[in-house]
Design a protein around this motif. Structure first.
Motif, PDB file in Angstrom:
ATOM      1  N   ARG A   1       1.091  -1.232   0.152  1.00 41.26           N
ATOM      2  CA  ARG A   1       0.073  -0.045   0.482  1.00 41.26           C
ATOM      3  C   ARG A   1       0.860   1.588  -0.084  1.00 41.26           C
ATOM      4  NH1 ARG A   1      -3.456  -3.070   3.662  1.00 41.26           N
ATOM      5  NH2 ARG A   1      -5.131  -4.069   1.849  1.00 41.26           N
ATOM      6  N   GLU A   2       1.941   1.641   0.794  1.00 36.59           N
ATOM      7  CA  GLU A   2       2.630   2.425   0.933  1.00 36.59           C
ATOM      8  C   GLU A   2       3.368   2.627  -0.880  1.00 36.59           C
ATOM      9  OE1 GLU A   2       7.225   3.925   2.924  1.00 36.59           O
ATOM     10  OE2 GLU A   2       5.650   2.344   4.239  1.00 36.59           O
ATOM     11  N   ALA A   3       3.758   1.460  -1.257  1.00 37.16           N
ATOM     12  CA  ALA A   3       4.149   2.056  -2.668  1.00 37.16           C
ATOM     13  C   ALA A   3       3.649   2.447  -3.719  1.00 37.16           C
ATOM     14  CB  ALA A   3       5.139   0.277  -2.638  1.00 37.16           C
ATOM     15  N   GLY A   4       1.984   2.742  -3.363  1.00 36.58           N
ATOM     16  CA  GLY A   4       1.170   2.808  -4.137  1.00 36.58           C
ATOM     17  C   GLY A   4       0.037   1.543  -4.904  1.00 36.58           C
ATOM     18  N   PHE A   5      -0.042   0.519  -4.093  1.00 40.07           N
ATOM     19  CA  PHE A   5      -1.037  -0.686  -4.549  1.00 40.07           C
ATOM     20  C   PHE A   5      -1.783  -0.339  -4.168  1.00 40.07           C
ATOM     21  CE2 PHE A   5       2.758  -2.206  -6.611  1.00 40.07           C
ATOM     22  CZ  PHE A   5       2.285  -2.660  -7.516  1.00 40.07           C
ATOM     23  N   SER A   6      -3.408  -0.434  -4.814  1.00 40.68           N
ATOM     24  CA  SER A   6      -4.670  -0.627  -3.931  1.00 40.68           C
ATOM     25  C   SER A   6      -5.581  -2.347  -4.020  1.00 40.68           C
ATOM     26  CB  SER A   6      -5.791   0.121  -4.446  1.00 40.68           C
ATOM     27  OG  SER A   6      -5.510   0.225  -6.251  1.00 40.68           O
ATOM     28  N   GLU A   7      -6.169  -2.492  -3.322  1.00 42.58           N
ATOM     29  CA  GLU A   7      -7.069  -3.453  -3.790  1.00 42.58           C
ATOM     30  C   GLU A   7      -6.007  -4.927  -2.753  1.00 42.58           C
ATOM     31  OE1 GLU A   7      -9.562  -4.406  -7.751  1.00 42.58           O
ATOM     32  OE2 GLU A   7      -8.323  -2.785  -7.865  1.00 42.58           O
ATOM     33  N   VAL A   8      -5.187  -4.600  -1.679  1.00 46.45           N
ATOM     34  CA  VAL A   8      -4.438  -5.821  -1.452  1.00 46.45           C
ATOM     35  C   VAL A   8      -5.520  -6.815  -1.239  1.00 46.45           C
ATOM     36  CG1 VAL A   8      -2.490  -5.952  -0.662  1.00 46.45           C
ATOM     37  CG2 VAL A   8      -2.454  -4.077  -2.101  1.00 46.45           C
ATOM     38  N   GLN A   9      -4.630  -8.008  -1.900  1.00 48.01           N
ATOM     39  CA  GLN A   9      -5.805  -9.378  -1.498  1.00 48.01           C
ATOM     40  C   GLN A   9      -4.936 -10.582  -0.855  1.00 48.01           C
ATOM     41  OE1 GLN A   9      -8.476  -9.198  -4.542  1.00 48.01           O
ATOM     42  NE2 GLN A   9     -10.038  -8.368  -3.061  1.00 48.01           N
ATOM     43  N   LEU A  10      -5.271 -10.625   0.454  1.00 46.26           N
ATOM     44  CA  LEU A  10      -4.490 -12.660   0.069  1.00 46.26           C
ATOM     45  C   LEU A  10      -4.789 -13.486  -0.550  1.00 46.26           C
ATOM     46  CD1 LEU A  10      -1.788 -13.823   2.232  1.00 46.26           C
ATOM     47  CD2 LEU A  10      -4.082 -14.206   3.285  1.00 46.26           C
ATOM     48  N   PHE A  11      -4.002 -14.612  -1.433  1.00 42.17           N
ATOM     49  CA  PHE A  11      -5.048 -15.167  -1.859  1.00 42.17           C
ATOM     50  C   PHE A  11      -4.803 -16.737  -1.542  1.00 42.17           C
ATOM     51  CE2 PHE A  11      -1.205 -14.321  -5.024  1.00 42.17           C
ATOM     52  CZ  PHE A  11      -0.869 -15.631  -4.823  1.00 42.17           C
ATOM     53  N   TYR A  12      -3.074 -16.583  -0.570  1.00 45.88           N
ATOM     54  CA  TYR A  12      -3.155 -17.777  -0.749  1.00 45.88           C
ATOM     55  C   TYR A  12      -1.947 -17.670   1.016  1.00 45.88           C
ATOM     56  CZ  TYR A  12       1.909 -21.344  -0.875  1.00 45.88           C
ATOM     57  OH  TYR A  12       2.725 -21.858  -0.252  1.00 45.88           O
ATOM     58  N   MET A  13      -1.970 -18.736   0.926  1.00 50.59           N
ATOM     59  CA  MET A  13      -1.298 -19.383   3.045  1.00 50.59           C
ATOM     60  C   MET A  13      -0.420 -20.296   2.371  1.00 50.59           C
ATOM     61  SD  MET A  13      -2.359 -16.876   5.683  1.00 50.59           S
ATOM     62  CE  MET A  13      -1.177 -17.287   6.556  1.00 50.59           C
ATOM     63  N   GLY A  14       1.237 -20.641   2.622  1.00 49.63           N
ATOM     64  CA  GLY A  14       1.264 -22.060   2.780  1.00 49.63           C
ATOM     65  C   GLY A  14       2.185 -22.183   3.989  1.00 49.63           C
ATOM     66  N   PHE A  15       1.596 -22.672   4.964  1.00 47.91           N
ATOM     67  CA  PHE A  15       2.598 -22.603   6.584  1.00 47.91           C
ATOM     68  C   PHE A  15       3.728 -21.115   6.458  1.00 47.91           C
ATOM     69  CE2 PHE A  15       3.188 -27.780   6.684  1.00 47.91           C
ATOM     70  CZ  PHE A  15       2.129 -27.769   7.665  1.00 47.91           C
ATOM     71  N   ALA A  16       5.099 -21.139   6.041  1.00 44.04           N
ATOM     72  CA  ALA A  16       5.530 -20.055   6.249  1.00 44.04           C
ATOM     73  C   ALA A  16       5.286 -19.104   5.326  1.00 44.04           C
ATOM     74  CB  ALA A  16       7.103 -19.855   6.516  1.00 44.04           C
ATOM     75  N   PHE A  17       4.889 -19.044   3.868  1.00 43.18           N
ATOM     76  CA  PHE A  17       4.901 -19.127   3.037  1.00 43.18           C
ATOM     77  C   PHE A  17       3.071 -18.037   2.936  1.00 43.18           C
ATOM     78  CE2 PHE A  17       7.926 -21.740   1.708  1.00 43.18           C
ATOM     79  CZ  PHE A  17       8.673 -20.746   1.188  1.00 43.18           C
ATOM     80  N   ALA A  18       3.199 -16.784   2.009  1.00 41.69           N
ATOM     81  CA  ALA A  18       1.745 -16.362   1.612  1.00 41.69           C
ATOM     82  C   ALA A  18       2.041 -15.092   0.337  1.00 41.69           C
ATOM     83  CB  ALA A  18       1.656 -15.197   3.486  1.00 41.69           C
ATOM     84  N   GLY A  19       0.705 -15.294  -0.530  1.00 39.26           N
ATOM     85  CA  GLY A  19       0.987 -13.897  -0.936  1.00 39.26           C
ATOM     86  C   GLY A  19      -0.213 -13.423  -1.405  1.00 39.26           C
ATOM     87  N   TRP A  20      -0.309 -12.396  -1.978  1.00 37.49           N
ATOM     88  CA  TRP A  20      -1.300 -11.098  -2.152  1.00 37.49           C
ATOM     89  C   TRP A  20      -1.500 -10.707  -3.805  1.00 37.49           C
ATOM     90  CZ3 TRP A  20       2.517 -11.626   1.469  1.00 37.49           C
ATOM     91  CH2 TRP A  20       2.001 -11.259   2.585  1.00 37.49           C
ATOM     92  N   VAL A  21      -2.417 -10.106  -4.393  1.00 35.15           N
ATOM     93  CA  VAL A  21      -2.261  -9.671  -5.668  1.00 35.15           C
ATOM     94  C   VAL A  21      -3.047  -8.792  -4.914  1.00 35.15           C
ATOM     95  CG1 VAL A  21      -5.349 -10.773  -6.071  1.00 35.15           C
ATOM     96  CG2 VAL A  21      -3.856  -9.272  -8.124  1.00 35.15           C
ATOM     97  N   ALA A  22      -2.342  -7.211  -5.992  1.00 36.66           N
ATOM     98  CA  ALA A  22      -2.604  -5.835  -5.664  1.00 36.66           C
ATOM     99  C   ALA A  22      -2.604  -5.404  -7.275  1.00 36.66           C
ATOM    100  CB  ALA A  22      -1.156  -5.212  -4.837  1.00 36.66           C
ATOM    101  N   HIS A  23      -3.075  -3.879  -6.908  1.00 40.41           N
ATOM    102  CA  HIS A  23      -3.298  -3.941  -8.488  1.00 40.41           C
ATOM    103  C   HIS A  23      -2.874  -1.868  -8.509  1.00 40.41           C
ATOM    104  CE1 HIS A  23      -6.520  -6.191  -8.471  1.00 40.41           C
ATOM    105  NE2 HIS A  23      -6.114  -6.274  -9.622  1.00 40.41           N
ATOM    106  N   ALA A  24      -2.264  -1.444  -9.484  1.00 44.06           N
ATOM    107  CA  ALA A  24      -1.634  -0.447  -9.470  1.00 44.06           C
ATOM    108  C   ALA A  24      -2.279   0.289  -9.714  1.00 44.06           C
ATOM    109  CB  ALA A  24      -0.139  -0.101 -11.181  1.00 44.06           C
TER     110      ALA A  24
END
Length: 239
Positions: free
Chosen positions: A216-239
């Motif tokens: 968000r600080e870098a300017g992305f919006s709509e930040v959504q968590l889509f993946y979690m696997g133990f110590a890993f996580a993933g997001w999709v965000a939009h410029a």
């Protein structure tokens, strides 16, 4: 992947074994690749151009190039041996040379775009915390308005403020689960223990809340968590 300060990605033996690593280390790695391109395809057009940050090794480039043969890709990575490995993998897979362009360096070395989408998989945990917002902002600067960015990397909860036990104990638990997954995937226990300790000491592994705040600080919006696997996580965000 981007290379850390002490990088295994310049060691010829480590580079040669790279393709084995993600599936042994990352829960649901193949599904993560599929989910990443599904999320990109929501907004990337049929003739779209995609930036791949941390493209060394070529695993995600190969996956996307086959699934989306009309997309064009620019991959950037600071490790030349890993880029060479990516080029070899793509050539062996029959991916056309004019389909993918590889660039040696950090994201600042990538073309200006504008791109229709971007990925940064298993990379940000190698980037020092103070460099993450500038790096994410450089990616965003190369994207068209509304274009998706898909990121996934090590991101470990510490329980603070969430009713958990908090702090080092919870972080240690998640890193132990990371090592246990490696062992279950066939990694010798002593190697998994060394990898766990290396992650704990050498990598800047943030919490999911901190990772979302950086996007968000870098300017992305709509930040959504889509993946979690133990110590890993993933997001999709939009410029």
């Amino acid at each position: 992947m981007t290379q850390p300060t002490t990088s295994p990605f310049t060691d010829p033996a480590a580079v040669a074994r790279y393709a084995e690593g993600p599936r042994r280390n990352v829960p649901g790695y193949d599904s993560l690749l599929r989910m990443s391109r599904i999320l990109l395809a929501e907004r990337v057009p049929a003739d779209g151009r995609v930036l791949v940050v941390g493209a060394g090794g070529g695993l995600e480039l190969e996956d996307m190039a086959f699934a989306q043969p009309s997309w064009r890709f620019d991959g950037v990575d600071p490790s030349q041996p890993m880029l060479d490995l990516a080029a070899q993998r793509l050539q062996s897979a029959g991916v056309a040379g004019d389909h993918v362009a590889l660039h040696h360096g950090y994201v600042q070395s990538a073309p200006a775009g504008p791109f229709d989408g971007a990925t940064c998989l298993l990379t940000f945990h190698f980037v020092p915390r103070e460099e993450r917002v500038p790096m994410a902002a450089e990616i965003r600067r190369r994207l068209k308005p509304g274009a998706p960015l898909v990121v996934a990397h090590l991101s470990v909860a510490d329980g603070k403020g969430a009713g958990g036990e908090g702090g080092a104990a919870e972080r240690d638990l998640w890193l132990s689960r990371y090592a246990a997954f490696q062992i279950a995937s066939g990694v010798p226990p002593e190697h998994a223990a060394r990898a766990r300790d290396k992650v704990a000491v050498e990598l800047a592994v943030l919490t999911p809340q901190e990772d979302e705040a950086i996007l968000r600080e870098a300017g992305f919006s709509e930040v959504q968590l889509f993946y979690m696997g133990f110590a890993f996580a993933g997001w999709v965000a939009h410029a």
